[in-house]
Write a protein that holds these residues in place. Structure first.
Motif, PDB file in Angstrom:
ATOM      1  N   ILE A   1      15.983  44.864  51.894  1.00 34.02           N
ATOM      2  CA  ILE A   1      16.135  43.818  52.890  1.00 34.02           C
ATOM      3  C   ILE A   1      17.517  43.196  52.733  1.00 34.02           C
ATOM      4  N   GLU A   2      18.248  43.108  53.819  1.00 32.33           N
ATOM      5  CA  GLU A   2      19.583  42.529  53.758  1.00 32.33           C
ATOM      6  C   GLU A   2      19.486  41.011  53.655  1.00 32.33           C
ATOM      7  N   THR A   3      20.426  40.415  52.953  1.00 29.13           N
ATOM      8  CA  THR A   3      20.433  38.974  52.754  1.00 29.13           C
ATOM      9  C   THR A   3      21.575  38.353  53.537  1.00 29.13           C
ATOM     10  N   SER A   4      21.261  37.380  54.381  1.00 26.36           N
ATOM     11  CA  SER A   4      22.292  36.717  55.178  1.00 26.36           C
ATOM     12  C   SER A   4      22.949  35.601  54.376  1.00 26.36           C
ATOM     13  N   GLU A   5      24.014  35.046  54.928  1.00 27.77           N
ATOM     14  CA  GLU A   5      24.741  33.972  54.258  1.00 27.77           C
ATOM     15  C   GLU A   5      23.880  32.710  54.188  1.00 27.77           C
ATOM     16  N   PRO A   6      23.965  31.954  53.076  1.00 28.08           N
ATOM     17  CA  PRO A   6      23.188  30.716  52.965  1.00 28.08           C
ATOM     18  C   PRO A   6      23.582  29.716  54.042  1.00 28.08           C
ATOM     19  N   LEU A   7      22.630  28.895  54.443  1.00 30.18           N
ATOM     20  CA  LEU A   7      22.904  27.836  55.406  1.00 30.18           C
ATOM     21  C   LEU A   7      23.804  26.770  54.795  1.00 30.18           C
ATOM     22  N   LYS A   8      24.608  26.157  55.628  1.00 35.05           N
ATOM     23  CA  LYS A   8      25.460  25.066  55.173  1.00 35.05           C
ATOM     24  C   LYS A   8      24.684  23.744  55.233  1.00 35.05           C
ATOM     25  N   ASN A   9      25.162  22.794  54.489  1.00 38.93           N
ATOM     26  CA  ASN A   9      24.654  21.421  54.523  1.00 38.93           C
ATOM     27  C   ASN A   9      23.244  21.254  53.959  1.00 38.93           C
ATOM     28  N   LEU A  10      22.724  22.244  53.248  1.00 40.80           N
ATOM     29  CA  LEU A  10      21.391  22.073  52.662  1.00 40.80           C
ATOM     30  C   LEU A  10      21.375  20.960  51.631  1.00 40.80           C
ATOM     31  N   ASP A  11      22.474  20.811  50.908  1.00 41.83           N
ATOM     32  CA  ASP A  11      22.546  19.738  49.915  1.00 41.83           C
ATOM     33  C   ASP A  11      22.457  18.371  50.581  1.00 41.83           C
ATOM     34  N   ARG A  12      22.965  18.280  51.798  1.00 43.40           N
ATOM     35  CA  ARG A  12      22.947  16.998  52.493  1.00 43.40           C
ATOM     36  C   ARG A  12      21.565  16.669  53.045  1.00 43.40           C
ATOM     37  N   ILE A  13      20.841  17.698  53.499  1.00 40.45           N
ATOM     38  CA  ILE A  13      19.542  17.421  54.120  1.00 40.45           C
ATOM     39  C   ILE A  13      18.372  17.544  53.143  1.00 40.45           C
ATOM     40  N   CYS A  14      18.650  17.974  51.909  1.00 43.17           N
ATOM     41  CA  CYS A  14      17.588  18.044  50.896  1.00 43.17           C
ATOM     42  C   CYS A  14      18.204  17.706  49.539  1.00 43.17           C
ATOM     43  N   ASP A  15      18.041  16.461  49.121  1.00 45.72           N
ATOM     44  CA  ASP A  15      18.632  15.981  47.878  1.00 45.72           C
ATOM     45  C   ASP A  15      17.519  15.416  46.998  1.00 45.72           C
ATOM     46  N   MET A  16      16.971  16.265  46.160  1.00 41.61           N
ATOM     47  CA  MET A  16      15.839  15.843  45.343  1.00 41.61           C
ATOM     48  C   MET A  16      16.255  15.015  44.127  1.00 41.61           C
ATOM     49  N   GLU A  17      17.541  15.019  43.794  1.00 41.20           N
ATOM     50  CA  GLU A  17      18.005  14.146  42.718  1.00 41.20           C
ATOM     51  C   GLU A  17      17.823  12.679  43.094  1.00 41.20           C
ATOM     52  N   SER A  18      17.993  12.396  44.383  1.00 36.00           N
ATOM     53  CA  SER A  18      17.808  11.021  44.855  1.00 36.00           C
ATOM     54  C   SER A  18      16.477  10.838  45.577  1.00 36.00           C
ATOM     55  N   GLY A  19      15.670  11.905  45.668  1.00 34.87           N
ATOM     56  CA  GLY A  19      14.372  11.806  46.320  1.00 34.87           C
ATOM     57  C   GLY A  19      14.475  11.581  47.813  1.00 34.87           C
ATOM     58  N   ARG A  20      15.428  12.259  48.468  1.00 39.78           N
ATOM     59  CA  ARG A  20      15.651  12.097  49.899  1.00 39.78           C
ATOM     60  C   ARG A  20      15.771  13.461  50.575  1.00 39.78           C
ATOM     61  N   MET A  21      15.268  13.553  51.812  1.00 43.49           N
ATOM     62  CA  MET A  21      15.466  14.765  52.599  1.00 43.49           C
ATOM     63  C   MET A  21      15.419  14.414  54.076  1.00 43.49           C
TER      64      MET A  21
ATOM     65  N   LYS B   1      14.868  24.952  48.338  1.00 37.45           N
ATOM     66  CA  LYS B   1      16.307  24.917  48.591  1.00 37.45           C
ATOM     67  C   LYS B   1      17.042  25.932  47.717  1.00 37.45           C
ATOM     68  N   ASP B   2      16.648  26.037  46.458  1.00 35.38           N
ATOM     69  CA  ASP B   2      17.303  26.995  45.562  1.00 35.38           C
ATOM     70  C   ASP B   2      17.177  28.421  46.081  1.00 35.38           C
ATOM     71  N   LEU B   3      16.004  28.769  46.602  1.00 36.24           N
ATOM     72  CA  LEU B   3      15.812  30.119  47.140  1.00 36.24           C
ATOM     73  C   LEU B   3      16.680  30.346  48.369  1.00 36.24           C
TER      74      LEU B   3
END
Length: 447
Positions: free
Chosen positions: A10-30, A428-430
């Motif tokens: 299975i080919e793997t596409s490029e990761p989405l941008k801005n995932l860190d901004r819309i899912c930030d579990m260090e601060s408990g926000r998404m 998010k890591d996946l």
């Protein structure tokens, strides 16, 4: 048995941008965007559902050679088939000629499978093409049948639960489940006869994102005392114990899997409204203590819920097992079964089945509550402003118990969103990792 054909990966596409901004579990926000965005959903199909170990069946559903059932892994149709040597194979339910389904039945017994379109036929193992309509015209073109089998998945089982993955680089199932098997045994191995699925599969559709449902079971007992208050009172015939007042409770997670539980023996089981089930569990508990230890004997019907990442969930005590099958960013097909001890008396199994229908089924007193909430969590997130509104996932920060003797990452109390944070972090890591080798190990680092 025919050799499994190696097909292109299975080919793997490029990761989405801005995932860190819309899912930030260090601060408990998404952001609510993760519940409706189509690009995110396509990445989930590729990097979560095409790579993770997914539940496909219980061994009790396939007792004889040739027994099969059809299900999905993400949105990929698959066949799950018991072989002559008692092994189980999982393969795409898609003909390699034009992609038509080769089996339309939900379950049955067969020696092989034939595509309705052009008559391509496959044995029960699916490994090789056995024949086809007008085979001579293929032979004249130098066609090699041995290179056209149904695409095979890797398959592994844990105490009756059958999982599959199409990722050759995925860890073993044992590594994938990790220490969470210690808790799974509370449902799967409390009795020497093991477990079985009892009755049929309840299928329903909910217009919600799959993650909302999976997260609810990974660790959201918080909603129970509010959303399910009237239903619980109706089933229990009186006041409901406040979860926050229970003497001992925990939240435990590992690589996105999560289990929240109390040690009250029959809290979940009691909500079925079947006193004989409570009596059965109390009678069984001393044997469970001998088998699994005193601590786990207190969990056999307790107030609890469990999700194996990404979309396989349990309600111990209620004894319902469900898979949240994604059907787009805003829709799921829910597959639900009742799981029981194989050696349980027939009348107890029947009471569990009836209790599940009363509580967690499309017309059940609890599931209707959940379905409405999940649908509106998904629908409201479509709003142009709402989609970027911060959603809070920070309950229970800094409640980790570092010196616990329990397996996994252990946190204090059930009223805690630590398991949700671990779930979304794994998600998010996946999405950000091209291969399994790139997926970070965050165990011991989540707050």
């Amino acid at each position: 048995m025919n050799e499994i054909i190696k097909l292109r990966p299975i080919e793997t596409s490029e990761p989405l941008k801005n995932l860190d901004r819309i899912c930030d579990m260090e601060s408990g926000r998404m952001s609510g965007k993760i519940f409706w965005d189509k690009d995110i959903y396509e990445q989930e199909l590729e990097k979560v559902f095409a790579r993770c170990w997914l539940f496909v069946a219980h061994e009790s559903q396939l007792p004889k050679a040739g027994d099969y059932l059809t299900t999905t892994m993400g949105e990929d149709e698959v066949l799950v088939v018991r072989q002559k040597d008692a092994s189980i194979r999982v393969m795409l339910n898609a003909c390699p000629h034009r992609g038509n389904k080769v089996c339309f039945a939900e379950a049955g017994n067969a020696r092989g499978f034939i595509c309705n379109y052009h008559g391509w036929s496959f044995g029960a193992d699916g490994g090789r093409l056995m024949g086809m309509h007008e085979s001579k015209c293929y032979e004249e073109s130098g066609f090699d049948k041995s290179q056209h089998g149904l695409r095979q998945a890797r398959v592994a089982s844990y105490k009756g639960l059958v999982f599959a993955t199409f990722a050759e680089d995925a860890p073993t199932l044992e590594e994938y489940l990790g220490p969470m098997t210690w808790y799974l045994d509370v449902m799967l191995d409390m009795d020497e006869g093991g477990s079985e699925f009892f009755g049929g599969c309840i299928r329903s559709t909910i217009e919600c994102n799959w993650k909302i449902a999976a997260e609810n079971f990974v660790g959201d007992i918080l909603h129970g005392g509010w959303t399910h208050d009237s239903a619980a009172k109706a089933m229990l015939g009186g006041p409901v114990t406040n979860v926050g007042e229970l003497p001992e409770s925990y939240s435990v997670n590992w690589n996105g899997h999560g289990y929240e539980f109390a040690t009250d023996v029959v809290g979940n089981a009691a909500t079925l409204g079947e006193r004989e089930i409570n009596k059965y569990l109390h009678t069984l508990r001393p044997k469970v203590a001998e088998r699994l230890g005193e601590f786990r004997s207190k969990l056999i019907g307790a107030i609890s819920s469990f999700t194996v990442f990404p979309n396989f969930s349990f309600l111990p005590g209620q004894n319902t097992v469900r898979v949240w099958q994604p059907r787009g960013p805003d829709k799921i097909d829910l597959y639900t079964w009742v799981i029981v001890n194989k050696n349980a008396p027939q009348e107890i199994k029947d009471k569990w089945r009836r209790g599940a229908m009363m509580t967690f089924s499309p017309t059940g007193v609890f599931e209707m509550d959940d379905g409405e909430n999940w649908e509106y969590c998904t629908k409201t997130s479509r709003g142009m402003v709402t989609r970027y509104q911060d959603l809070y996932v920070g309950l229970g920060m800094h409640t980790r118990i570092d010196d616990s003797e329990l397996p996994g990452n252990v946190f204090r109390g059930q009223l805690n969103e630590c398991n949700a944070r671990a779930f979304y972090q794994r998600w998010k890591d996946l999405l950000q990792s091209p291969t399994w080798a790139d997926v970070p190990d965050r165990n011991g680092k989540m707050r």
